[in-house]
Write an enzyme that holds these catalytic residues in place. Structure first.
Site, PDB file in Angstrom:
ATOM      1  CB  SER A 415      -9.145  -4.767   1.786  1.00 41.20           C
ATOM      2  OG  SER A 415      -8.437  -4.083   0.805  1.00 41.20           O
ATOM      3  N   PRO A 416      -6.483  -6.639   1.566  1.00 43.10           N
ATOM      4  CG  PRO A 416      -4.922  -6.049  -0.061  1.00 43.10           C
ATOM      5  CD  PRO A 416      -6.376  -6.329   0.134  1.00 43.10           C
ATOM      6  CB  CYS A 418       0.649  -4.622   6.502  1.00 39.54           C
ATOM      7  SG  CYS A 418       1.367  -4.661   4.867  1.00 39.54           S
ATOM      8  CD  GLN A 493      -1.604  -6.542  -1.804  1.00 38.26           C
ATOM      9  OE1 GLN A 493      -1.265  -6.374  -0.640  1.00 38.26           O
ATOM     10  NE2 GLN A 493      -2.356  -5.662  -2.451  1.00 38.26           N
ATOM     11  CE1 TYR A 574       4.707   0.242   0.632  1.00 38.09           C
ATOM     12  CE2 TYR A 574       2.565  -0.421  -0.228  1.00 38.09           C
ATOM     13  CZ  TYR A 574       3.358   0.008   0.826  1.00 38.09           C
ATOM     14  OH  TYR A 574       2.811   0.204   2.074  1.00 38.09           O
ATOM     15  NE  ARG A 622      -5.417  -2.831  -3.249  1.00 36.38           N
ATOM     16  CZ  ARG A 622      -5.957  -2.587  -2.048  1.00 36.38           C
ATOM     17  NH1 ARG A 622      -5.249  -2.023  -1.090  1.00 36.38           N
ATOM     18  NH2 ARG A 622      -7.191  -2.935  -1.769  1.00 36.38           N
ATOM     19  NE  ARG A 716      -9.834   2.451   6.919  1.00 38.71           N
ATOM     20  CZ  ARG A 716      -9.992   3.714   6.525  1.00 38.71           C
ATOM     21  NH1 ARG A 716      -9.547   4.692   7.287  1.00 38.71           N
ATOM     22  NH2 ARG A 716     -10.594   3.988   5.389  1.00 38.71           N
TER      23      ARG A 716
HETATM   24  C1  LIG Z   1      -3.947  -1.922   8.855  1.00 36.55           C
HETATM   25  C2  LIG Z   1      -3.963  -1.797   7.361  1.00 36.55           C
HETATM   26  C3  LIG Z   1      -3.033  -2.473   6.594  1.00 36.55           C
HETATM   27  C4  LIG Z   1      -3.045  -2.404   5.213  1.00 36.55           C
HETATM   28  N1  LIG Z   1      -2.192  -3.163   4.462  1.00 36.55           N
HETATM   29  C5  LIG Z   1      -2.311  -3.243   3.128  1.00 36.55           C
HETATM   30  C6  LIG Z   1      -1.622  -4.187   2.355  1.00 36.55           C
HETATM   31  O1  LIG Z   1      -0.916  -5.007   2.878  1.00 36.55           O
HETATM   32  N2  LIG Z   1      -1.771  -4.165   1.017  1.00 36.55           N
HETATM   33  C7  LIG Z   1      -2.585  -3.276   0.402  1.00 36.55           C
HETATM   34  O2  LIG Z   1      -2.678  -3.290  -0.824  1.00 36.55           O
HETATM   35  N3  LIG Z   1      -3.307  -2.415   1.110  1.00 36.55           N
HETATM   36  C8  LIG Z   1      -3.208  -2.382   2.446  1.00 36.55           C
HETATM   37  N4  LIG Z   1      -4.012  -1.538   3.175  1.00 36.55           N
HETATM   38  C9  LIG Z   1      -5.023  -0.744   2.480  1.00 36.55           C
HETATM   39  C10 LIG Z   1      -6.367  -1.480   2.498  1.00 36.55           C
HETATM   40  O3  LIG Z   1      -6.313  -2.709   1.805  1.00 36.55           O
HETATM   41  C11 LIG Z   1      -7.479  -0.612   1.899  1.00 36.55           C
HETATM   42  O4  LIG Z   1      -7.201  -0.364   0.546  1.00 36.55           O
HETATM   43  C12 LIG Z   1      -7.637   0.721   2.633  1.00 36.55           C
HETATM   44  O5  LIG Z   1      -7.547   0.546   4.033  1.00 36.55           O
HETATM   45  C13 LIG Z   1      -8.987   1.360   2.301  1.00 36.55           C
HETATM   46  O6  LIG Z   1     -10.052   0.518   2.654  1.00 36.55           O
HETATM   47  P1  LIG Z   1     -10.976   0.750   3.990  1.00 36.55           P
HETATM   48  O7  LIG Z   1     -11.499   2.137   3.883  1.00 36.55           O
HETATM   49  O8  LIG Z   1     -12.024  -0.298   3.879  1.00 36.55           O
HETATM   50  O9  LIG Z   1     -10.086   0.567   5.181  1.00 36.55           O
HETATM   51  C14 LIG Z   1      -3.999  -1.589   4.560  1.00 36.55           C
HETATM   52  C15 LIG Z   1      -4.912  -0.877   5.344  1.00 36.55           C
HETATM   53  C16 LIG Z   1      -4.927  -0.988   6.720  1.00 36.55           C
HETATM   54  C17 LIG Z   1      -5.974  -0.250   7.505  1.00 36.55           C
END
Ligand SMILES: Cc1cc2nc3c(=O)[nH]c(=O)nc-3n(C[C@H](O)[C@H](O)[C@H](O)COP(=O)(O)O)c2cc1C
Ligand SMILES: Cc1cc2nc3c(=O)[nH]c(=O)nc-3n(C[C@H](O)[C@H](O)[C@H](O)COP(=O)(O)OP(=O)(O)OC[C@H]3O[C@@H](n4cnc5c(N)ncnc54)[C@H](O)[C@@H]3O)c2cc1C
Length: 782
Positions: A415-416, A418, A493, A574, A622, A716
């Site tokens: 997943s994306p 940052c 993205q 956003y 998204r 994560r």
């Molecule tokens: C460190 C971090 C950075 C993230 N950055 C982005 C991002 O750049 N773009 C985005 O759409 N979601 C971002 N997310 C959200 C994740 O892509 C994801 O949707 C969210 O963490 C839930 O998934 P998980 O439970 O597997 O962590 C970020 C999440 C984390 C933990």
């Protein structure tokens, strides 16, 4: 101790038995308004596990209950002309009348006083007269009503209609019938509970119920109609009625369960839908929980025991209620799944409440999971993958997937995320190693983080960008590495932070405004994110034109950098999300108001990007499929939003939720956003990617095989384990996941160890599975 029990159902009786057994000097009186042999309902069911608990608490009642039980191991599902039988489910059934009779006998034997045909109307008086009052007065609890300001009950009346009936039809498995009639789909949950008697719960959606033209109170009339519609299934057997009105299920919960010296138990305090087992089980487990609280606090201290009960039991009850709610929602939406392949339909039914998963089923019903694997392989082959192995298929997560001309080798996505590690928007060695190692780790698709289309579109000073040639070249280096060293595809993205821009690096204060060096920010409406955030400027048409041009230029750069796919970020509050959500869009022009108006600018951006992005390459969006705020975007809106993006040329919806506003109140849990992906995929008929609290390969397999998503993204978990997919391939013995030659010996070792561990696990599970001891009824019937 003087104990007054109001209501002689399973909760009140079982608590009386346990308490009196432990503290015989207690004076316990159970008041029941009915006669001893009056009863409504037909059978009750308990799992092996529940029976084991009963055995530990009161051997005598356990023995008398189990002597009267029917035992079965299989769930049979009859749907769409198919019959599936799935073993390993270990359930027992008995008549509710018999259960109550046995509990009466046991209570009386211990010295509990039972007063039948005595209705308690003076609740206040009851509380004054006893040291402890048990409010086990069922679903329409008078006690709950009397102190409703204290208990704070909420009743969610569900839309489906249902009725309990009985029949003389024998059944040798817990049987679900899904029948398409000229009125609509009618579901039956049925099981035998004693020789010659089975429970038949009929359930249907409100539209079908209206078409059935039934008077909900005309029990004989509705039984006749069901006999007609289910003549084939009933095989000449009659339906039996006993207070068999068609009703809506009330999902009841209470903020509090204790008032002074009174505690509510069983249906009075919380209900659990019949589709995950009987409310009787929950009621008796409440009784055990309360007894345990007394035991742990010395037996006589009412206040301490009730406080202990309320704090320790709540989590368990809420877990059961949550599973029950997820399950009931599946039955409410059965139409959504009706056109699926029957194997997938059945797999979806079995895994609906998250307790049963792909791995779990593989141990209980390996032949069914084999059927699921074959179904996925056949479907993949039919989608144009001629070389897919359909004889010994790999698990669903390892099947390839195509979006336009892009082939993703498996269903796992990074997943994306940052990284807040760029300077002036430039990706650097951190990004190369971060994305490169995750691509090597075997995921089918790797997302670059939200990358901004201009310097003032950034969330923070550490965000990456794609607004100049230098950044394009730096991204190309990363893309080339991924392509040269892995089988993964890579997606860019693109986003604009909108009102969440000019903030600190997330680990220095998530979404907190920059104390210095902030740049001006824009949004749909001039509403700051936090009260202390910068107030964004409401976008003018000129701002929109510039933003569209920035997205188009970045999209062209993404293509030149070699990205396989591009995603438009229209989630998480956003810029584009701020247009879509009514919480953040208060505009009075053609970009505000109705959903169509709120979608106008995001669609304009998307369409402009689509025009310059090559036809053969896919695009996704998204979205936040719910704002988790009253008055915000809902799952139903998300379906419409997805349909609009689909019509504009979007190939996949990346289904996230929330983060629109600090007031969002998400309901977290395992795979908590997947239901939204499920709804969008199966109602808007577009490919989806699920994300959010997915942590295991088992969950990925479950989501994909049930048709809840086409791809599954993990964020994560991938931070801690870049090799998630390769590890999973080792565990399942899937040979088709690319491993770099440098790492092959490690992979082979993983395969060997996994083979041994899997064999050990199967043996362990088989040993642990309790033997069906309760087959006296079955033997008698034979
Ligand atoms: C460190 C971090 C950075 C993230 N950055 C982005 C991002 O750049 N773009 C985005 O759409 N979601 C971002 N997310 C959200 C994740 O892509 C994801 O949707 C969210 O963490 C839930 O998934 P998980 O439970 O597997 O962590 C970020 C999440 C984390 C933990
Ligand atoms: C029509 C119907 C059919 C059902 N059929 C089944 C079934 O077949 N199988 C199954 O597992 N579950 C069935 N259920 C659900 C199941 O009955 C409950 O989940 C379970 O019994 C809860 O146990 P309880 O002890 O909390 O409440 P209950 O079993 O409802 O017991 C509450 C008791 O309190 C008594 N009472 C209420 N108010 C007073 C008062 N003021 N004074 C004295 N007595 C009072 C009532 O008469 C009742 O006997 C059915 C429910 C309904 C409504």
């Amino acid at each position: 101790m003087k104990v007054t029990v109001i209501g002689g159902g399973p909760a009140g009786l079982y608590f009386s038995i346990l308490y009196k057994k432990a503290w015989p000097q207690a004076r316990i009186t159970v008041y029941e308004r009915n006669r001893p042999d009056d009863t409504f309902g037909f059978g009750v069911v308990f799992s092996d596990q529940t029976l084991e608990t009963f055995q530990n608490y009161d051997l005598e009642s356990y023995r008398s209950i189990t002597e009267n039980f029917a035992y079965w191991d299989d769930i049979e599902i009859r749907a769409k002309g198919t019959v599936h039988r799935i073993g390993g489910n270990g359930f027992c059934g008995c008549s509710r009348a018999t259960l109550l009779k046995l509990l009466h006998q046991r209570a009386q034997q211990l010295g509990v006083e039972l007063k039948f045909q005595t209705e308690i109307t003076d609740i206040e008086g009851a509380l004054r007269d006893a040291d402890l009052v048990i409010g086990s007065d069922g679903i329409n609890s008078r006690i709950r009503e009397t102190y409703k300001d204290h208990f704070k009950p909420s009743v969610d009346l569900r839309p489906n209609r249902f009725t309990w009936m009985g029949s003389t039809k024998p059944l040798d498995a817990f049987t679900f019938y899904f029948k398409e009639t000229k009125f609509g789909i009618i579901i039956v949950h049925s099981y035998q509970y004693e020789p010659g008697r089975s429970t038949w719960i009929f359930e249907t959606d409100p539209e079908t119920f209206a078409k059935l033209g039934l008077d909900p109170l005309d029990e004989p009339g509705s039984a006749r109609l069901m006999e007609e519609l289910f003549a084939e299934e009933l095989q000449g057997h009659k339906l039996i009625i006993n207070r068999s009105m068609w009703r809506n299920f009330p999902a009841i919960r209470c903020d509090r369960w204790v008032y002074e010296n009174c505690v509510i138990l069983g249906d009075a305090k919380a209900t659990a839908h019949f589709s995950i087992g009987s409310g009787t089980k929950l009621a008796m487990e409440d009784a055990i929980g309360l007894y345990e609280s007394f035991r742990k606090t010395g037996g006589q201290n009412v206040k301490a025991a009730l406080t202990h009960y309320e704090t320790t039991r709540r989590e368990e009850v809420e877990k059961t209620q949550h599973s029950a709610n997820v399950s009931l929602v599946w039955f409410e939406h059965v139409k959504r799944f009706w056109n699926m392949n029957p194997t997938r339909f059945v797999f979806g039914l079995m895994t609906r409440s998250k307790a049963i998963t792909y791995d779990n089923l593989a141990l209980r019903a390996p032949e069914f999971v084999d059927e699921v694997d074959h179904m996925m392989a056949e479907e993949t082959k039919a989608a144009g993958f001629a070389n897919v192995d359909t004889k010994t298929p790999v698990p669903p997560m390892f099947q390839p997937f195509r979006l336009r001309d892009m082939v993703i080798p498996n269903r796992v996505v990074v997943s994306p995320m940052c990284q807040y590690s760029a300077k002036d928007g430039m990706p650097n060695d951190w990004h190369l190693v971060h994305l490169g190692s995750r691509a090597i780790g075997g995921a089918g698709l790797v997302y670059a983080e939200m990358t901004d289309v201009s310097a003032d579109a950034r969330i923070s000073p550490g965000c990456t960008g794609l607004w100049n040639g230098e950044q394009e070249a730096a991204w190309k280096r990363i893309v080339d590495f991924v392509h040269a060293n892995s089988a993964a595809k890579i997606c860019m993205q693109l986003g604009h932070a909108g009102r969440k821009g000019a903030t600190k690096l997330s680990w220095e204060g998530d979404s907190e405004p920059l104390p210095e060096g902030a740049w001006p920010i824009i949004s749909a409406s001039p509403i700051p994110y936090f009260p202390n955030s910068q107030v964004p400027r409401e976008m003018t048409r000129a701002d929109m034109d510039r933003t569209v041009a920035d997205f188009v230029a970045a999209t062209e750069r993404a293509h030149r950098a070699g990205f396989d796919m591009v995603e438009l970020h229209a989630a998480h509050g956003y810029l584009l999300a701020s247009f879509i959500s009514p919480i953040t869009n208060k505009r009075s022009d053609e970009y505000g108001g109705s959903l169509e108006n709120r979608m106008r600018f995001p669609l304009e951006v998307f369409s402009a990007m689509r025009k310059v992005w090559p036809k053969e390459k896919p695009m996704s969006v998204r979205i936040s499929a719910t704002d988790w705020i009253d008055g915000g975007v809902t799952g139903d809106d998300a379906v419409k939003i997805s349909e609009m993006f689909k019509a504009a040329g979007c190939d996949m919806i990346d289904v996230s939720t929330g983060q629109t506003d600090p007031d969002s109140a998400p309901v977290y849990g395992r795979m908590y956003q997947t239901p939204f992906s499920d709804q969008i995929r199966n109602e808007a008929h577009i490919a989806t990617m699920a994300v959010g609290a997915v942590t295991t390969a088992d969950q990925v397999n479950t989501i994909v095989a049930a048709g809840r998503a086409d791809l599954v993204a993990l964020a994560r978990p991938h931070l801690m384990d870049p090799y998630f997919t390769l590890r999973a391939a080792g565990w399942y013995g899937a040979p088709n996941v690319y491993c770099p030659p440098q790492y092959l010996s490690g992979r082979d070792q993983l395969y060997r160890n996994a083979e041994r561990d899997r064999a050990d696990l199967t043996e362990l599970k088989l040993k642990a599975k309790p033997k069906p001891q309760i087959d006296t009824w079955k033997q008698a019937a034979e």
